[in-house]
Design a protein around this motif. Sequence first.
Motif, PDB file in Angstrom:
ATOM      1  N   HIS A 394       0.843  -1.204   0.000  1.00 29.95           N
ATOM      2  CA  HIS A 394       0.000   0.000   0.000  1.00 29.95           C
ATOM      3  C   HIS A 394       0.871   1.244   0.000  1.00 29.95           C
ATOM      4  O   HIS A 394       1.671   1.454   0.912  1.00 29.95           O
ATOM      5  CB  HIS A 394      -0.905  -0.008   1.230  1.00 29.95           C
ATOM      6  CG  HIS A 394      -1.722   1.239   1.403  1.00 29.95           C
ATOM      7  ND1 HIS A 394      -2.465   1.800   0.388  1.00 29.95           N
ATOM      8  CD2 HIS A 394      -1.924   2.036   2.492  1.00 29.95           C
ATOM      9  CE1 HIS A 394      -3.089   2.874   0.845  1.00 29.95           C
ATOM     10  NE2 HIS A 394      -2.775   3.049   2.108  1.00 29.95           N
ATOM     11  N   LEU A 395       0.703   2.076  -1.039  1.00 28.19           N
ATOM     12  CA  LEU A 395       1.379   3.370  -1.124  1.00 28.19           C
ATOM     13  C   LEU A 395       0.386   4.461  -0.771  1.00 28.19           C
ATOM     14  O   LEU A 395      -0.661   4.590  -1.407  1.00 28.19           O
ATOM     15  CB  LEU A 395       1.921   3.586  -2.544  1.00 28.19           C
ATOM     16  CG  LEU A 395       2.497   4.970  -2.855  1.00 28.19           C
ATOM     17  CD1 LEU A 395       3.697   5.282  -1.960  1.00 28.19           C
ATOM     18  CD2 LEU A 395       2.883   5.064  -4.336  1.00 28.19           C
ATOM     19  N   GLY A 438       4.973  15.372  -0.149  1.00 31.53           N
ATOM     20  CA  GLY A 438       4.901  15.000   1.246  1.00 31.53           C
ATOM     21  C   GLY A 438       5.880  13.900   1.581  1.00 31.53           C
ATOM     22  O   GLY A 438       6.816  13.605   0.832  1.00 31.53           O
ATOM     23  N   VAL A 439       5.666  13.294   2.730  1.00 34.47           N
ATOM     24  CA  VAL A 439       6.384  12.102   3.178  1.00 34.47           C
ATOM     25  C   VAL A 439       5.323  11.031   3.358  1.00 34.47           C
ATOM     26  O   VAL A 439       4.461  11.140   4.239  1.00 34.47           O
ATOM     27  CB  VAL A 439       7.146  12.352   4.499  1.00 34.47           C
ATOM     28  CG1 VAL A 439       7.907  11.096   4.920  1.00 34.47           C
ATOM     29  CG2 VAL A 439       8.106  13.536   4.345  1.00 34.47           C
ATOM     30  N   TRP A 440       5.378   9.990   2.529  1.00 30.20           N
ATOM     31  CA  TRP A 440       4.286   9.025   2.411  1.00 30.20           C
ATOM     32  C   TRP A 440       4.743   7.615   2.761  1.00 30.20           C
ATOM     33  O   TRP A 440       5.753   7.142   2.219  1.00 30.20           O
ATOM     34  CB  TRP A 440       3.737   9.029   0.985  1.00 30.20           C
ATOM     35  CG  TRP A 440       3.202  10.343   0.543  1.00 30.20           C
ATOM     36  CD1 TRP A 440       3.850  11.278  -0.225  1.00 30.20           C
ATOM     37  CD2 TRP A 440       1.919  10.900   0.834  1.00 30.20           C
ATOM     38  NE1 TRP A 440       3.037  12.371  -0.433  1.00 30.20           N
ATOM     39  CE2 TRP A 440       1.843  12.161   0.210  1.00 30.20           C
ATOM     40  CE3 TRP A 440       0.814  10.435   1.556  1.00 30.20           C
ATOM     41  CZ2 TRP A 440       0.719  12.979   0.288  1.00 30.20           C
ATOM     42  CZ3 TRP A 440      -0.312  11.242   1.643  1.00 30.20           C
ATOM     43  CH2 TRP A 440      -0.354  12.490   1.009  1.00 30.20           C
ATOM     44  N   MET A 441       4.000   6.946   3.616  1.00 29.48           N
ATOM     45  CA  MET A 441       4.298   5.552   3.924  1.00 29.48           C
ATOM     46  C   MET A 441       4.089   4.685   2.694  1.00 29.48           C
ATOM     47  O   MET A 441       3.197   4.924   1.875  1.00 29.48           O
ATOM     48  CB  MET A 441       3.408   5.038   5.053  1.00 29.48           C
ATOM     49  CG  MET A 441       3.769   5.558   6.424  1.00 29.48           C
ATOM     50  SD  MET A 441       2.847   4.702   7.742  1.00 29.48           S
ATOM     51  CE  MET A 441       3.710   3.147   7.788  1.00 29.48           C
ATOM     52  N   GLY A 453       8.672  -4.585  10.178  1.00 25.98           N
ATOM     53  CA  GLY A 453       9.727  -3.992   9.366  1.00 25.98           C
ATOM     54  C   GLY A 453       9.457  -3.859   7.889  1.00 25.98           C
ATOM     55  O   GLY A 453      10.308  -3.312   7.174  1.00 25.98           O
ATOM     56  N   LEU A 454       8.291  -4.305   7.397  1.00 26.11           N
ATOM     57  CA  LEU A 454       8.024  -4.190   5.961  1.00 26.11           C
ATOM     58  C   LEU A 454       7.347  -2.846   5.699  1.00 26.11           C
ATOM     59  O   LEU A 454       6.172  -2.740   5.367  1.00 26.11           O
ATOM     60  CB  LEU A 454       7.173  -5.363   5.471  1.00 26.11           C
ATOM     61  CG  LEU A 454       7.039  -5.536   3.946  1.00 26.11           C
ATOM     62  CD1 LEU A 454       8.359  -5.283   3.221  1.00 26.11           C
ATOM     63  CD2 LEU A 454       6.494  -6.891   3.615  1.00 26.11           C
ATOM     64  N   MET A 455       8.151  -1.797   5.834  1.00 25.79           N
ATOM     65  CA  MET A 455       7.638  -0.440   5.761  1.00 25.79           C
ATOM     66  C   MET A 455       8.768   0.517   5.432  1.00 25.79           C
ATOM     67  O   MET A 455       9.855   0.427   5.995  1.00 25.79           O
ATOM     68  CB  MET A 455       6.992  -0.062   7.100  1.00 25.79           C
ATOM     69  CG  MET A 455       6.255   1.269   7.104  1.00 25.79           C
ATOM     70  SD  MET A 455       7.339   2.689   7.337  1.00 25.79           S
ATOM     71  CE  MET A 455       7.905   2.382   9.005  1.00 25.79           C
ATOM     72  N   THR A 456       8.513   1.400   4.459  1.00 27.67           N
ATOM     73  CA  THR A 456       9.438   2.491   4.177  1.00 27.67           C
ATOM     74  C   THR A 456       8.610   3.691   3.734  1.00 27.67           C
ATOM     75  O   THR A 456       7.409   3.749   3.978  1.00 27.67           O
ATOM     76  CB  THR A 456      10.485   2.079   3.131  1.00 27.67           C
ATOM     77  OG1 THR A 456      11.445   3.126   2.985  1.00 27.67           O
ATOM     78  CG2 THR A 456       9.866   1.759   1.794  1.00 27.67           C
TER      79      THR A 456
END
Length: 478
Positions: A394-395, A438-441, A453-456
């Motif tokens: 998911h972006l 922006g800064v988006w997950m 941890g599967l997140m940037t």
Amino acid sequence: MRNRLIALGVALAVLAPLAYLWATSLVPSTYSATDMGFADYGGGPASSGEHHHHGGSSVADLIGPRTGAADVVLTLSARKQKFTLASGESVDGFTLNGSSPGPLIRATVGDLVEVTLVNESVPGGATLHWHGIDVPNAEDGVAGVTQDAVPVGGKHVYRFRADQAGSYWYHSHQVSSEQVRDGLFGTIVIADRVPVRDLVAAIHTYDDRRTINGRTGSSRVDVAAGTRLRVRVVNTDNALVRTGLVGAPFRVVAVDGRELRGPTPTTDAFPLAAGARVDFDVTIPANGVRLDAGGTSLALAPPDITPPGDPLPTATVDLLTYGTSAALGLDVANPDRTFEYRIGRRPGFLDGVPGLWWTINGHKFPDVPMFMVAKGDVVKMTISNTSGQSHPMHLHGHHAVVLSRNGVKSTGTPWWVDTLEVGDKETYEIAFLADNPGVWMDHCHNLPHASQGLMTHLMYEGVSTPYEIGGDAANEPE
């Protein structure tokens, strides 16, 4: 003595690397999301300085309209409490305005939406993330990235323009792996100006009990034969659900809030990713239809009519070939940025805890790539998965179009998504326009995977955030 020294040397040879790996895995108690990992510019120009520079614009300034009367106004009160499902079972979890799912929010394209979140009793704070709605960054509801978690006794106002018709949902993004699971979510429909008869079906599992709209087992809604109905199915769980209508052909008319081109009648099941939405268009026959969601179902039929009880077909709709093709409106042959998002898994430490952890491009959180873009960039990303499990990726803040799967090009409808199921040993090529600064997950929506941890993030150059993970607000988005 010599044997003891040898044993000590062996022990040090083993323990010293482990101690190093343990120490280097520790995550600071307070840090900025923009300081995570390392910058990946995707072959595009790099800005001067480090990627976590604090100049330029702030997330806090990337807000929705702050003036003008809102067309849709709602207050949502979040509570930790025991509540009763619509089907009668008791759950100890979280509610919005006393229920879970929370209230269905309806808006029309062009409406200004204003929602006030009041945290009455959710310990540790709460937020509201507008899943699939490409809101301005400050309205995105991610604790520690776009706002601070709302503490008990606090409130936060979200305002955004309902620009895109579609089926969406909202949920907390503070300790989301727990708060969403335990009930802190609801649905939102943005309708076209031409009214359509529709029905929302939110799939959620409470304490191992799968529900549709908070009802376990089989439930029903009376619908007259001949009624044309749009069934909006929302998967709020952590895993893919095979769903579909049994009893009549239907068309898949929208996915993740985006209309499909040239949808054709089908009776096949639809593989609905965690977090994703699908809209079915059906004309109710005399015998009715049944929405199947694996262990629970919803009858849509004339009064006193029981629809067919047949199981879903084994065949599934494949959006790679479903519908008809059309121009994308993006020059995907000449992207400004090209990224790889390789999902893997390996043993090690994460924040000092040993385990088998997810990796992104071979790196464990928080030492993961920060995907850097500039406004106006056409971005191409290849997502591959060799982790042994499937991941719904998911972006936030954007929709991407699927270009290919496992090297096979998309030939059907333009397949726009905000949540894409990437199976083990699958590779997808997607593209999107960087048009929402922006800064988006960018994370797995099997929310426990994100917490592991599967997140940037996708980060626009020149954008910083004043919020921090941890800190006085105890922000913990996953």
